[in-house]
Design a protein around this motif. Structure first.
Motif, PDB file in Angstrom:
ATOM      1  N   GLY A 141      66.993 -76.540  -9.138  1.00  0.00           N
ATOM      2  CA  GLY A 141      67.287 -77.906  -8.711  1.00  0.00           C
ATOM      3  C   GLY A 141      68.133 -77.986  -7.457  1.00  0.00           C
ATOM      4  O   GLY A 141      68.425 -79.077  -6.976  1.00  0.00           O
ATOM      5  N   LEU A 142      68.538 -76.834  -6.937  1.00  0.00           N
ATOM      6  CA  LEU A 142      69.361 -76.822  -5.719  1.00  0.00           C
ATOM      7  C   LEU A 142      68.549 -77.357  -4.539  1.00  0.00           C
ATOM      8  O   LEU A 142      67.462 -76.861  -4.264  1.00  0.00           O
ATOM      9  N   THR A 143      69.067 -78.384  -3.873  1.00  0.00           N
ATOM     10  CA  THR A 143      68.366 -78.906  -2.700  1.00  0.00           C
ATOM     11  C   THR A 143      69.275 -79.017  -1.488  1.00  0.00           C
ATOM     12  O   THR A 143      68.837 -78.811  -0.372  1.00  0.00           O
ATOM     13  N   LYS A 144      70.551 -79.334  -1.712  1.00  0.00           N
ATOM     14  CA  LYS A 144      71.439 -79.559  -0.568  1.00  0.00           C
ATOM     15  C   LYS A 144      72.491 -78.456  -0.488  1.00  0.00           C
ATOM     16  O   LYS A 144      73.291 -78.283  -1.401  1.00  0.00           O
ATOM     17  N   VAL A 145      72.434 -77.709   0.612  1.00  0.00           N
ATOM     18  CA  VAL A 145      73.397 -76.633   0.825  1.00  0.00           C
ATOM     19  C   VAL A 145      74.066 -76.823   2.180  1.00  0.00           C
ATOM     20  O   VAL A 145      73.542 -77.499   3.055  1.00  0.00           O
ATOM     21  N   VAL A 146      75.228 -76.216   2.306  1.00  0.00           N
ATOM     22  CA  VAL A 146      75.907 -76.174   3.594  1.00  0.00           C
ATOM     23  C   VAL A 146      76.044 -74.712   3.982  1.00  0.00           C
ATOM     24  O   VAL A 146      76.459 -73.879   3.173  1.00  0.00           O
ATOM     25  N   VAL A 147      75.645 -74.411   5.215  1.00  0.00           N
ATOM     26  CA  VAL A 147      75.790 -73.073   5.758  1.00  0.00           C
ATOM     27  C   VAL A 147      77.049 -73.109   6.632  1.00  0.00           C
ATOM     28  O   VAL A 147      77.098 -73.822   7.631  1.00  0.00           O
ATOM     29  N   GLY A 148      78.061 -72.371   6.210  1.00  0.00           N
ATOM     30  CA  GLY A 148      79.313 -72.319   6.952  1.00  0.00           C
ATOM     31  C   GLY A 148      79.398 -71.020   7.720  1.00  0.00           C
ATOM     32  O   GLY A 148      79.081 -69.960   7.177  1.00  0.00           O
ATOM     33  N   LEU A 149      79.797 -71.106   8.983  1.00  0.00           N
ATOM     34  CA  LEU A 149      79.973 -69.912   9.800  1.00  0.00           C
ATOM     35  C   LEU A 149      81.402 -69.896  10.305  1.00  0.00           C
ATOM     36  O   LEU A 149      81.946 -70.937  10.689  1.00  0.00           O
ATOM     37  N   GLY A 150      82.013 -68.722  10.285  1.00  0.00           N
ATOM     38  CA  GLY A 150      83.404 -68.623  10.720  1.00  0.00           C
ATOM     39  C   GLY A 150      83.683 -67.323  11.429  1.00  0.00           C
ATOM     40  O   GLY A 150      82.912 -66.370  11.352  1.00  0.00           O
ATOM     41  N   TRP A 151      84.803 -67.311  12.145  1.00  0.00           N
ATOM     42  CA  TRP A 151      85.189 -66.144  12.935  1.00  0.00           C
ATOM     43  C   TRP A 151      86.631 -66.286  13.366  1.00  0.00           C
ATOM     44  O   TRP A 151      87.212 -67.364  13.316  1.00  0.00           O
ATOM     45  N   ASP A 152      87.213 -65.184  13.769  1.00  0.00           N
ATOM     46  CA  ASP A 152      88.539 -65.166  14.383  1.00  0.00           C
ATOM     47  C   ASP A 152      88.401 -64.444  15.711  1.00  0.00           C
ATOM     48  O   ASP A 152      87.633 -63.489  15.827  1.00  0.00           O
ATOM     49  N   VAL A 153      89.141 -64.903  16.685  1.00  0.00           N
ATOM     50  CA  VAL A 153      89.113 -64.254  17.986  1.00  0.00           C
ATOM     51  C   VAL A 153      90.271 -63.267  18.035  1.00  0.00           C
ATOM     52  O   VAL A 153      91.395 -63.594  17.684  1.00  0.00           O
ATOM     53  N   ASN A 154      89.968 -62.021  18.428  1.00  0.00           N
ATOM     54  CA  ASN A 154      91.022 -61.013  18.567  1.00  0.00           C
ATOM     55  C   ASN A 154      91.988 -61.425  19.670  1.00  0.00           C
ATOM     56  O   ASN A 154      91.668 -62.250  20.520  1.00  0.00           O
ATOM     57  N   GLN A 155      93.129 -60.820  19.701  1.00  0.00           N
ATOM     58  CA  GLN A 155      94.163 -61.235  20.651  1.00  0.00           C
ATOM     59  C   GLN A 155      94.034 -60.541  22.002  1.00  0.00           C
ATOM     60  O   GLN A 155      94.990 -60.055  22.562  1.00  0.00           O
ATOM     61  N   TYR A 156      92.805 -60.492  22.525  1.00  0.00           N
ATOM     62  CA  TYR A 156      92.607 -59.953  23.874  1.00  0.00           C
ATOM     63  C   TYR A 156      92.728 -61.100  24.855  1.00  0.00           C
ATOM     64  O   TYR A 156      92.249 -62.198  24.588  1.00  0.00           O
TER      65      TYR A 156
END
Length: 193
Positions: free
Chosen positions: A19-34
């Motif tokens: 019955g799953l129809t609505k999903v959220v695709v989450g994308l994440g990241w951190d920027v290194n300290q360069y």
């Protein structure tokens, strides 16, 4: 408990979640300290692909310049210019029941905006991930942490949702490209100006 995927692993979304129809695709990241002399702006996108592995029309490319697919099946929730903070940096909402018949897979990508000009690449980005959760319950279904070291790549295909025998599945891809968004658009058949 969400499924934690490894590169190349495939998992069914709808088999364990009928019955799953609505999903959220989450994308994440951190920027290194360069210090690269400029801020990082990473951009998530979705390419809605036909059996050919290409888009059928330019509207099948959902990104910061085209936030909503005409069918309503995919909606980008907005551009995050910094990637600061915890959790998802950008999200794409997917309504599985509204995906047009001619779309057999949806590829999720992240690119670095103006990477070449700013001399930036994914080697300077850490803790990148993609996760999928049930929009109605908030329950996280799966997560794929991009552990690989991408030293020169400026675009990455994180993974793809695809239809198989009436089921929606997810494939953790983790494949890097040089050439940023233009390279991905060329690969998926999007005409760029």
């Amino acid at each position: 408990m969400p499924i934690s995927l490894k590169k190349g692993q495939k998992v069914s979304l709808t088999k364990e979640n009928p019955g799953l129809t609505k999903v959220v695709v989450g994308l994440g990241w951190d920027v290194n300290q360069y210090d690269t002399g400029g801020a990082f702006d990473l951009d998530a996108a979705a390419f809605l692909l036909a059996d050919s592995g290409k888009v059928s029309r330019s509207e099948d490319f959902v990104f910061y310049g085209n936030l909503k697919h005409p069918s309503g099946c995919a909606e980008h929730m907005g551009d995050n210019l910094t990637g600061a903070g915890d959790g998802d940096d950008e999200q794409i909402r997917i309504n599985l029941s509204a995906v047009p018949e001619n779309i057999s897979k949806i590829a999720f990508t992240v690119t670095i905006y103006e990477a070449e000009t700013r001399r930036q690449n994914f080697g300077q980005v850490s803790n990148a991930f993609i996760r999928i959760y049930n929009e109605l319950t908030g329950e996280e279904i799966l997560r794929y942490d991009l552990g690989e070291d991408f030293s020169i790549e400026t675009a990455i295909v994180f993974g793809e949702l695809y239809k198989n025998n009436g089921e929606w599945k997810f494939n953790a891809i983790g494949c890097g490209y040089q050439g940023g968004l233009a390279a991905l658009c060329a690969s998926y058949g999007v005409e760029v100006e």
